[in-house]
Write an enzyme that holds these catalytic residues in place. Structure first.
Site, PDB file in Angstrom:
ATOM      1  N   PRO A 287       0.854  -1.196   0.000  1.00 54.60           N
ATOM      2  CA  PRO A 287       0.000   0.000   0.000  1.00 54.60           C
ATOM      3  C   PRO A 287       0.889   1.245   0.000  1.00 54.60           C
ATOM      4  O   PRO A 287       1.965   1.245   0.610  1.00 54.60           O
ATOM      5  CB  PRO A 287      -0.774  -0.107   1.315  1.00 54.60           C
ATOM      6  CG  PRO A 287      -0.398  -1.424   1.924  1.00 54.60           C
ATOM      7  CD  PRO A 287       0.881  -1.851   1.315  1.00 54.60           C
TER       8      PRO A 287
ATOM      9  N   ASP B   9      -3.505   4.649  -2.181  1.00 51.50           N
ATOM     10  CA  ASP B   9      -4.643   5.211  -1.451  1.00 51.50           C
ATOM     11  C   ASP B   9      -4.990   6.529  -2.138  1.00 51.50           C
ATOM     12  O   ASP B   9      -4.552   7.607  -1.729  1.00 51.50           O
ATOM     13  CB  ASP B   9      -4.261   5.423   0.015  1.00 51.50           C
ATOM     14  CG  ASP B   9      -5.453   5.869   0.867  1.00 51.50           C
ATOM     15  OD1 ASP B   9      -6.504   6.218   0.295  1.00 51.50           O
ATOM     16  OD2 ASP B   9      -5.328   5.874   2.104  1.00 51.50           O
TER      17      ASP B   9
ATOM     18  N   ARG C 296      -4.727  -3.308   1.004  1.00 49.20           N
ATOM     19  CA  ARG C 296      -4.345  -4.730   1.085  1.00 49.20           C
ATOM     20  C   ARG C 296      -5.519  -5.624   0.683  1.00 49.20           C
ATOM     21  O   ARG C 296      -5.328  -6.643   0.013  1.00 49.20           O
ATOM     22  CB  ARG C 296      -3.864  -5.059   2.496  1.00 49.20           C
ATOM     23  CG  ARG C 296      -2.599  -4.318   2.906  1.00 49.20           C
ATOM     24  CD  ARG C 296      -2.087  -4.776   4.269  1.00 49.20           C
ATOM     25  NE  ARG C 296      -1.006  -3.907   4.727  1.00 49.20           N
ATOM     26  CZ  ARG C 296      -1.156  -2.902   5.584  1.00 49.20           C
ATOM     27  NH1 ARG C 296      -2.360  -2.657   6.108  1.00 49.20           N
ATOM     28  NH2 ARG C 296      -0.130  -2.147   5.930  1.00 49.20           N
TER      29      ARG C 296
ATOM     30  N   ASP D 285       7.851   1.640   3.809  1.00 48.84           N
ATOM     31  CA  ASP D 285       8.752   2.329   4.736  1.00 48.84           C
ATOM     32  C   ASP D 285       9.633   1.347   5.505  1.00 48.84           C
ATOM     33  O   ASP D 285      10.192   1.693   6.544  1.00 48.84           O
ATOM     34  CB  ASP D 285       7.967   3.214   5.709  1.00 48.84           C
ATOM     35  CG  ASP D 285       6.952   2.425   6.534  1.00 48.84           C
ATOM     36  OD1 ASP D 285       6.749   1.231   6.246  1.00 48.84           O
ATOM     37  OD2 ASP D 285       6.365   3.012   7.468  1.00 48.84           O
TER      38      ASP D 285
ATOM     39  N   GLU E 262      -3.369  -7.686  11.821  1.00 43.79           N
ATOM     40  CA  GLU E 262      -2.752  -8.936  11.383  1.00 43.79           C
ATOM     41  C   GLU E 262      -3.570 -10.143  11.853  1.00 43.79           C
ATOM     42  O   GLU E 262      -3.792 -11.098  11.096  1.00 43.79           O
ATOM     43  CB  GLU E 262      -1.313  -9.024  11.907  1.00 43.79           C
ATOM     44  CG  GLU E 262      -0.383  -7.948  11.377  1.00 43.79           C
ATOM     45  CD  GLU E 262      -0.473  -6.623  12.131  1.00 43.79           C
ATOM     46  OE1 GLU E 262       0.298  -5.706  11.815  1.00 43.79           O
ATOM     47  OE2 GLU E 262      -1.322  -6.508  13.044  1.00 43.79           O
TER      48      GLU E 262
ATOM     49  N   HIS F 248      11.766  -2.092  10.394  1.00 41.62           N
ATOM     50  CA  HIS F 248      10.766  -1.030  10.197  1.00 41.62           C
ATOM     51  C   HIS F 248      11.479   0.305  10.389  1.00 41.62           C
ATOM     52  O   HIS F 248      11.337   0.976  11.410  1.00 41.62           O
ATOM     53  CB  HIS F 248       9.625  -1.203  11.195  1.00 41.62           C
ATOM     54  CG  HIS F 248       8.438  -0.333  10.906  1.00 41.62           C
ATOM     55  ND1 HIS F 248       8.197   0.211   9.665  1.00 41.62           N
ATOM     56  CD2 HIS F 248       7.413   0.092  11.691  1.00 41.62           C
ATOM     57  CE1 HIS F 248       7.096   0.924   9.696  1.00 41.62           C
ATOM     58  NE2 HIS F 248       6.606   0.875  10.916  1.00 41.62           N
TER      59      HIS F 248
END
Length: 334
Positions: free
Chosen positions: A91, A122, A170, A197, A284, A311
């Site tokens: 995304p 988006d 997603r 990211d 999740e 991350h």
């Protein structure tokens, strides 16, 4: 006063060293000087009598272009008929660092064989920036878009954990996969939800490629910790979660910490990420509980002891001077 023989001894010691240093300098500098001389007038590059010098310049440029094409842009690797395809779902949304993050991610994915990149914006329509970037990468990709409703979007810089990010994007990717491949498809593949990211090791993609149902591994820099990870017992089974934030979640794992076999996605057509009625950190779990149980999970990355995804996040740029004194040029794409 120093004696004459002392002076003689000093001369005999210093003189050989002086000669050695002089010889060494000459042997070192001579090739360099020769190179510079050749660069100034290379006899091999002299234009023959009657020849057009422009033809030789063009030939040189062609050689450089061939070298660049062969050794720099020969990506992605050739497609293999034996490897399962990895469908990477990403995304993304418009922001100053979007192109930078997608570029960094593309440079990683270009090294992964048999990869299909599902990029979902988006946005009410596909943006030219993302479309150009994807086209120029040379990757095997699909470009989709769906806009998140206003009441589910962030307001300002504050992060509301009750508002899920990337959920509709997603889910659109999951729907696309189910509409593209028949439910009983024998197409081998793996689905991985990879945000733009993060930083990914190439080893991670080879680890997930053998996923039978759902594979899992640690993720660094999440949950206020150096890393979060599945808890694996001596028999190599996942029995819990190494995390501080709500460790009793059904699947206390980051979005970047698991991959799903494509056939399982196709067979469990009711499995989607929940947009409503889901607490922060449970996105999740909302998908995985529709697919597997804890006992079905397959620990990867050396029984979940190696970090292969981080991350990292790109620092938000401080553009306080943008627009001042004529420095802004909106036509420059960043």
């Amino acid at each position: 006063m120093p004696k004459r023989r002392d002076i003689l001894a000093i001369v005999l010691i210093v003189l050989p060293w002086t000669l050695l240093i002089t010889v060494w300098h000459q042997s070192t500098l001579a090739p360099l000087l020769a190179v510079h001389k050749d660069e100034g007038s290379d006899p091999r590059r002299e234009t023959p009598p009657g020849a057009d010098p422009r033809e030789y310049c063009t030939s040189d440029r062609d050689i450089v272009e061939v070298v660049r094409t062969e050794y720099v842009y020969t990506r992605p690797p050739p497609w293999s008929d034996t490897l399962p395809t990895i469908h990477v779902v990403t995304p993304t949304y418009s922001r100053p660092v979007q192109k930078a993050e997608l570029t960094r991610m593309a440079n990683t994915l270009l090294h992964v064989p048999n990869l299909h990149w599902l990029v979902v914006e988006d946005a009410p329509r596909r943006t030219p920036l993302t479309a150009r970037l994807l086209r120029d990468t040379g990757l095997n990709y699909t470009h989709l878009h769906v806009e998140t409703p206003r009441n589910y979007k962030l307001r300002g810089d504050a992060r509301d954990p009750r508002i899920p990010r990337g959920t509709m994007q997603r889910n659109l990717a999951l729907r696309w996969l189910r509409e593209t491949f028949p439910r009983n498809s024998s197409q081998p593949g793996v689905v991985y939800f990879a945000d733009d990211d993060n930083t990914y090791s190439l080893e991670l993609f080879e680890e997930m490629r053998s996923t039978r149902r759902v594979s899992v591994w640690p993720v660094a820099f999440v949950g206020g910790l150096r890393y979060e990870a599945p808890r694996v017992n001596g028999a190599g089974k996942v029995v819990g979660w190494k995390t501080v934030f709500d460790p009793h979640r059904p699947f206390a794992i980051d979005m970047a910490g698991f991959a799903v076999n494509l056939r399982l996605i196709l067979q469990r057509s009711q499995a989607y990420f929940k947009l409503r009625g889901v607490k922060g950190g449970y996105q999740e779990s909302s998908l995985l509980r529709e697919l597997v149980t804890l006992n079905d999970l397959e620990p990867k990355a050396a029984n979940c002891t190696k970090i292969l995804v981080w991350h990292t996040r790109t620092e938000k740029p401080v553009l306080v001077n943008e627009g001042k004194k004529g420095f802004t040029d909106p036509s420059v794409e960043i």
